[in-house]
Write an enzyme that holds these catalytic residues in place. Structure first.
Site, PDB file in Angstrom:
ATOM      1  N   ASP A 171       1.073  -1.298  -0.303  1.00  0.00           N
ATOM      2  CA  ASP A 171       0.472  -0.025  -0.044  1.00  0.00           C
ATOM      3  C   ASP A 171       1.090   1.519  -0.216  1.00  0.00           C
ATOM      4  O   ASP A 171       1.731   1.734   0.364  1.00  0.00           O
ATOM      5  CB  ASP A 171      -1.301   0.358   1.577  1.00  0.00           C
ATOM      6  CG  ASP A 171      -1.764   1.025   1.213  1.00  0.00           C
ATOM      7  OD1 ASP A 171      -2.278   1.661   0.155  1.00  0.00           O
ATOM      8  OD2 ASP A 171      -1.798   2.199   2.194  1.00  0.00           O
TER       9      ASP A 171
ATOM     10  N   ASP B  23      -7.595   4.531   6.238  1.00  0.00           N
ATOM     11  CA  ASP B  23      -6.607   5.037   5.372  1.00  0.00           C
ATOM     12  C   ASP B  23      -5.869   5.955   5.937  1.00  0.00           C
ATOM     13  O   ASP B  23      -5.210   6.783   5.412  1.00  0.00           O
ATOM     14  CB  ASP B  23      -6.715   5.201   3.838  1.00  0.00           C
ATOM     15  CG  ASP B  23      -4.931   5.407   2.981  1.00  0.00           C
ATOM     16  OD1 ASP B  23      -4.430   5.185   3.707  1.00  0.00           O
ATOM     17  OD2 ASP B  23      -5.353   5.811   2.059  1.00  0.00           O
TER      18      ASP B  23
HETATM   19  O1  DOR Z   1      -2.768   9.555   0.775  1.00  0.00           O
HETATM   20  C1  DOR Z   1      -2.434   8.183   0.649  1.00  0.00           C
HETATM   21  N1  DOR Z   1      -1.349   8.272   1.943  1.00  0.00           N
HETATM   22  N2  DOR Z   1      -2.482   6.789   0.227  1.00  0.00           N
HETATM   23  C2  DOR Z   1      -1.796   6.612   0.119  1.00  0.00           C
HETATM   24  O2  DOR Z   1      -2.214   5.348  -0.433  1.00  0.00           O
HETATM   25  C3  DOR Z   1      -0.622   6.120   0.743  1.00  0.00           C
HETATM   26  C4  DOR Z   1      -0.967   7.479   2.149  1.00  0.00           C
HETATM   27  C5  DOR Z   1       0.411   7.510   2.872  1.00  0.00           C
HETATM   28  O3  DOR Z   1       1.156   7.020   3.374  1.00  0.00           O
HETATM   29  O4  DOR Z   1       0.405   9.063   3.436  1.00  0.00           O
END
Ligand code: DOR
Length: 382
Positions: free
Chosen positions: A135, A271
């Protein structure tokens, strides 16, 4: 602790009010109008340790999760160093031992998240990984993904995919191509278990629905921000609304809400992606991500989703995807409390949210984990 006249949340929704005793040392509570739910489980969070203490630590992330009603949280592997070996996974678990909530870890799917060589899934599982995920990145081609799924399927661990083909950037085609690729890979390795993270487009939903109808072991998540916000938020909030995948259109938001209710989308995951203020200043270079733990429940409750949907999306299916039992943790929710989002009061180090000032109705009052109260919100005055 006795809760007087509480309504309990279960698979079929809310019970009638009744008195419930919990094995916790705490004064009794008049819970008229309040809802008792098993602690929520967040399959997707960035806790930034090791490597980025200016964004979050396990301690601040776990405190924020407790405030948000999440008693089980899965931390992603895009730390520094990346969690791509059994030793690193064990070190993370050792650091997470005394936290107020239960923090679990994924192991990376490929070394360094680079999409080239699969990690040692068997060793990662033996070290305690609950899933495998790159991810934050998606650099795998179809053949490499098929290979990685084959390795993963030997362990039974679910593979969490960030469906954004890196070579296509963040445009809609990047997500559609990656969803198509993931489904194609799963068709080649049907004994694998594949989970699509943060689906953001209406056009991805028919592909997911079809794969499910075909009997593939595919699940999907949506974030609270993709259920709430559109690209308009970028105009108002600039870098604070920059997130991966990007916020989309009204039509996408409406379709995602429908898909969560009809089950095409299985779960909600935050997330949670905390960043320091300096990383969010400049529109061009800002890091993507929204600090999500402390607004998630309020956002979902404000949407007035049917209670059985909330139970499925936040309690039952995140754990079913991991193959773990319901932990004996509880949250007490006030569905009627209205409050305004104030990031300065977050327990997370990440105050990066485009929700500032938004009035939400519904809040987590008390969180109980490890048989103790790990969060108790101030009761509003007046
Ligand atoms: O917006 C996001 N931030 N999407 C992701 O997949 C990673 C994440 C991050 O690690 O900051």
């Amino acid at each position: 602790m006795r809760l007087h006249r509480v309504q309990a949340l279960g698979p079929n929704g809310l019970t009638e009010p009744r008195d419930v005793d919990l094995p916790v040392d705490h004064a009794d509570v008049d819970a008229t109008g309040l809802v008792l739910s098993p602690g929520w489980c967040d399959l997707h969070a960035h806790l930034r340790e090791p490597g980025f203490p200016e964004k979050e630590t396990l301690a601040t992330g776990a405190a924020a999760a407790a405030a948000g009603g999440f008693t089980q949280v899965v931390a992603m592997a895009n730390t520094q160093p990346v969690t791509d070996t059994a030793d690193r996974l064990r070190a993370n678990l050792a650091r997470a031992r005394d936290l107020p909530v239960r923090v679990m870890f994924v192991g990376a799917l490929t070394e360094g998240l680079e999409g080239r060589r699969p990690t040692d899934a068997v060793a990662l599982q033996a070290a305690g990984a609950v899933a495998l995920s790159d991810d934050g990145r998606h650099a795998l081609d179809l053949q490499t993904l098929v290979g990685a799924l084959q390795h993963a399927s030997a362990t039974g661990l679910p593979v969490l995919i960030h469906p954004q083909d890196e070579s296509l950037g963040s445009q809609p085609e990047a997500e559609l191509a990656a969803v198509e690729q993931a489904v194609a890979a799963l068709r080649q390795v049907p004994r694998a278990r594949l989970h699509l993270q943060h689906v953001s487009l209406a056009a991805a939903l028919p592909m997911i629905a079809k794969a499910k109808r075909d009997g593939l072991a595919l699940t999907a998540e949506v974030t609270p921000h993709h259920l709430w916000l559109t690209e308009d938020a970028l105009r108002r909030w600039g870098p604070l609304a920059k997130v991966n995948p990007p916020l989309r259109t009204e039509a996408d938001v409406a379709a995602l809400r429908g898909a969560l209710i009809d089950g095409t989308i299985d779960i909600v995951a935050t997330d949670h992606a905390p960043h320091q203020a300096a990383a969010k200043r400049d529109a061009e270079t800002a890091a993507p991500g929204i600090s999500g733990f402390e607004t998630a429940a309020g956002m979902l409750l404000t949407l007035r989703l049917p209670w059985p949907v909330l139970y499925r999306a936040c309690v039952a299916l995140p754990r079913a995807i991991l193959g773990i039992p319901l932990s004996p943790d509880w949250i007490l929710i006030d569905p009627a409390e209205t409050w305004a989002v104030e990031p300065d009061r977050f327990l997370s180090r990440g105050r990066n949210t485009p929700m500032t000032g938004t009035r939400l109705s519904g809040r987590v009052r008390i969180t109980i984990c490890h048989d103790r109260v790990v969060h108790h919100a101030e009761v509003p005055v007046g």
